[in-house]
Motif scaffolding. Structure first.
Motif, PDB file in Angstrom:
ATOM      1  N   ARG A   1      48.439 128.769  -4.100  1.00 40.23           N
ATOM      2  CA  ARG A   1      49.116 129.732  -4.751  1.00 40.23           C
ATOM      3  C   ARG A   1      49.361 130.833  -3.759  1.00 40.23           C
ATOM      4  NH1 ARG A   1      51.930 129.429  -9.324  1.00 40.23           N
ATOM      5  NH2 ARG A   1      52.046 127.195  -8.724  1.00 40.23           N
TER       6      ARG A   1
ATOM      7  N   ASP B   1      57.825 130.820  -7.538  1.00 41.54           N
ATOM      8  CA  ASP B   1      56.178 130.674  -7.705  1.00 41.54           C
ATOM      9  C   ASP B   1      56.007 130.097  -5.876  1.00 41.54           C
ATOM     10  OD1 ASP B   1      55.025 131.312  -9.985  1.00 41.54           O
ATOM     11  OD2 ASP B   1      55.057 129.253 -11.027  1.00 41.54           O
TER      12      ASP B   1
ATOM     13  N   GLN C   1      55.976 126.223  -0.198  1.00 46.04           N
ATOM     14  CA  GLN C   1      57.069 125.323  -1.065  1.00 46.04           C
ATOM     15  C   GLN C   1      57.579 126.038  -1.916  1.00 46.04           C
ATOM     16  OE1 GLN C   1      55.271 122.044  -3.496  1.00 46.04           O
ATOM     17  NE2 GLN C   1      57.257 121.646  -3.656  1.00 46.04           N
ATOM     18  N   THR C   2      58.519 126.637  -2.916  1.00 42.01           N
ATOM     19  CA  THR C   2      58.781 127.366  -3.903  1.00 42.01           C
ATOM     20  C   THR C   2      59.097 126.180  -5.376  1.00 42.01           C
ATOM     21  OG1 THR C   2      60.787 127.440  -3.583  1.00 42.01           O
ATOM     22  CG2 THR C   2      59.986 129.330  -2.339  1.00 42.01           C
ATOM     23  N   THR C   3      58.493 126.949  -5.880  1.00 40.76           N
ATOM     24  CA  THR C   3      59.511 126.876  -7.863  1.00 40.76           C
ATOM     25  C   THR C   3      59.882 128.077  -8.903  1.00 40.76           C
ATOM     26  OG1 THR C   3      57.249 125.097  -7.482  1.00 40.76           O
ATOM     27  CG2 THR C   3      57.804 125.088  -9.698  1.00 40.76           C
TER      28      THR C   3
ATOM     29  N   ARG D   1      60.065 124.184 -15.373  1.00 41.99           N
ATOM     30  CA  ARG D   1      59.906 125.429 -14.010  1.00 41.99           C
ATOM     31  C   ARG D   1      61.587 123.423 -13.133  1.00 41.99           C
ATOM     32  NH1 ARG D   1      55.251 127.324 -13.243  1.00 41.99           N
ATOM     33  NH2 ARG D   1      54.805 126.400 -11.057  1.00 41.99           N
TER      34      ARG D   1
ATOM     35  N   ASP E   1      62.350 122.545  -9.159  1.00 39.05           N
ATOM     36  CA  ASP E   1      61.446 122.320  -7.788  1.00 39.05           C
ATOM     37  C   ASP E   1      63.211 123.398  -6.878  1.00 39.05           C
ATOM     38  OD1 ASP E   1      59.156 120.414  -8.439  1.00 39.05           O
ATOM     39  OD2 ASP E   1      60.875 118.930  -7.820  1.00 39.05           O
ATOM     40  N   GLY E   2      61.881 123.918  -6.048  1.00 37.72           N
ATOM     41  CA  GLY E   2      62.499 125.006  -5.075  1.00 37.72           C
ATOM     42  C   GLY E   2      62.695 123.887  -3.676  1.00 37.72           C
TER      43      GLY E   2
ATOM     44  N   GLU F   1      67.552 126.031  -5.011  1.00 37.92           N
ATOM     45  CA  GLU F   1      66.727 125.243  -3.688  1.00 37.92           C
ATOM     46  C   GLU F   1      67.338 126.561  -2.770  1.00 37.92           C
ATOM     47  OE1 GLU F   1      66.162 120.768  -4.508  1.00 37.92           O
ATOM     48  OE2 GLU F   1      67.465 121.546  -3.087  1.00 37.92           O
TER      49      GLU F   1
ATOM     50  N   SER G   1      66.215 129.729  -4.002  1.00 37.33           N
ATOM     51  CA  SER G   1      64.456 130.329  -3.285  1.00 37.33           C
ATOM     52  C   SER G   1      64.166 130.488  -2.175  1.00 37.33           C
ATOM     53  CB  SER G   1      63.758 129.097  -4.411  1.00 37.33           C
ATOM     54  OG  SER G   1      63.970 128.071  -3.280  1.00 37.33           O
TER      55      SER G   1
END
Length: 350
Positions: free
Chosen positions: A13, A71, A95-97, A106, A108-109, A247, A250
């Protein structure tokens, strides 16, 4: 040669407690920010910039501009070439969330965003420099980027990647300061106004564009609302239909933030790109962020890391890599993987 390389994926993270792993390329934006006496303050401000930009773009049903936060995970890919358990860090992406605080969900990004590669450092900082030193007026070697491109294709078709991600990555980088961009009349509701590189088709242009094309990635340039300059989006497939608005937002929020810190002359300029635009790192009318960032260190480290790759990856596995790359066909390998997957699905259904 049908040799299979072993791929493994790790994630960490990117938050205020982030410390770069030993294997992380030290020239990455996120690693550079996370060192020194200002590290925690840097990370806090960077994450706040990402969240603020995301909420500004995802403004619908978001009257107080705080519905979402992002995130960010650093995705590290290691590859074992010889099958002896000795892995080398091939690629790092983000990877973004998306956290929707209104719905408490939450989402998915984007996978991709930033792109870091030791082999790319080797290609640009060792192979290319050596080639131009010997052949000053020549074009890059014809096979420049071939190995890296095939390794990237191999990763996307690997079981490790497909077990972790459902979509192909979108890489979002700065436009080139050596090129001129022309604004078009095409406008996307999230990505903004599209630009074209003068005199170039969608898949040709700068050396970076051509390098990424060997990875199977096409490039398009868009300037989102309230941005100072267009961003370069490298993708496989259809950028506009394969990814959701959130997406795409992000990716913009994350990478525009890094570019404002790293290239404020372009992305934190006090004026916006015109109809005909040539980016310049010598532009003086820009604002600095309040984030401490060592750009000199970043540029110096690329050569060191390229030589590290030569000594630790290219030379030890030269014969294996040469033989594999010569026989590896991207299309047939992808088709073979797809056939195996379909067979497994049919067997499971039966």
């Amino acid at each position: 040669m049908n040799k299979e390389f072993s791929c493994s994926i790790k994630r960490i993270r990117f938050d205020e407690n982030y410390h770069p792993a030993d294997s992380t390329r030290l020239t990455t934006n996120f690693a550079n920010l996370a060192r020194g006496e200002h590290r925690q303050e840097n990370l806090h401000k960077t994450l706040r910039m990402i969240n603020n930009r995301f909420n500004a773009l995802a403004h619908w049903d978001n009257p107080t501009a705080d519905r979402y936060s992002v995130d960010v995970d650093i995705i590290s890919v290691d590859m074992d070439i010889a099958g002896k358990g000795d892995s080398f860090p091939i690629i790092e992406m983000l990877q973004t969330t998306i956290v929707d605080h209104k719905e408490n969900t939450r989402i998915d990004g984007m996978i991709g965003n930033s792109f870091s590669s030791y082999v790319r450092d080797y290609d640009f900082s060792v192979v290319l420099l050596d080639h131009f030193a010997k052949n000053p007026a020549s074009a890059p070697p014809e096979d420049f980027g071939d190995l890296h491109g095939k390794l990237f294709h191999y990763l996307l078709n690997s079981e490790a990647y497909q077990a972790n991600f459902t979509k192909k990555p979108v890489i979002c980088l700065s436009v080139s300061s050596n090129k001129t961009y022309q604004r078009t009349t095409n406008q996307h509701p999230v990505l903004g106004v599209e630009y074209r590189q003068d005199g170039c088709s969608l898949n040709k242009g700068s050396l970076t564009d051509e390098y990424f094309s060997k990875m199977g990635l096409t490039v398009r340039y868009f300037m989102p609302a309230n941005s100072a300059a267009p961003l370069a989006f490298y993708f496989a497939g259809d950028l506009l239909s394969d990814y959701t608005d959130l997406e795409l937002i992000s990716a913009i929020a994350t990478m525009e933030t890094f570019q404002k810190i790293y290239r404020p002359e372009i992305y934190n300029a006090n004026s916006t790109a015109g109809e005909v635009y040539q980016p310049s790192l010598k532009y003086q009318d820009y604002s600095l962020t309040q984030i401490v960032y060592d750009r000199a260190e970043r540029s110096q480290m690329a050569v060191k890391q390229g030589k590290f790759t030569e000594e630790q990856f290219i030379k030890p596995y030269q014969d294996i890599l040469d033989e594999w790359a010569a026989s590896y066909d991207v299309a047939s390998h992808a088709a073979k993987k797809e056939a195996v997957k379909e067979k497994a699905v049919k067997k499971q259904a039966a």
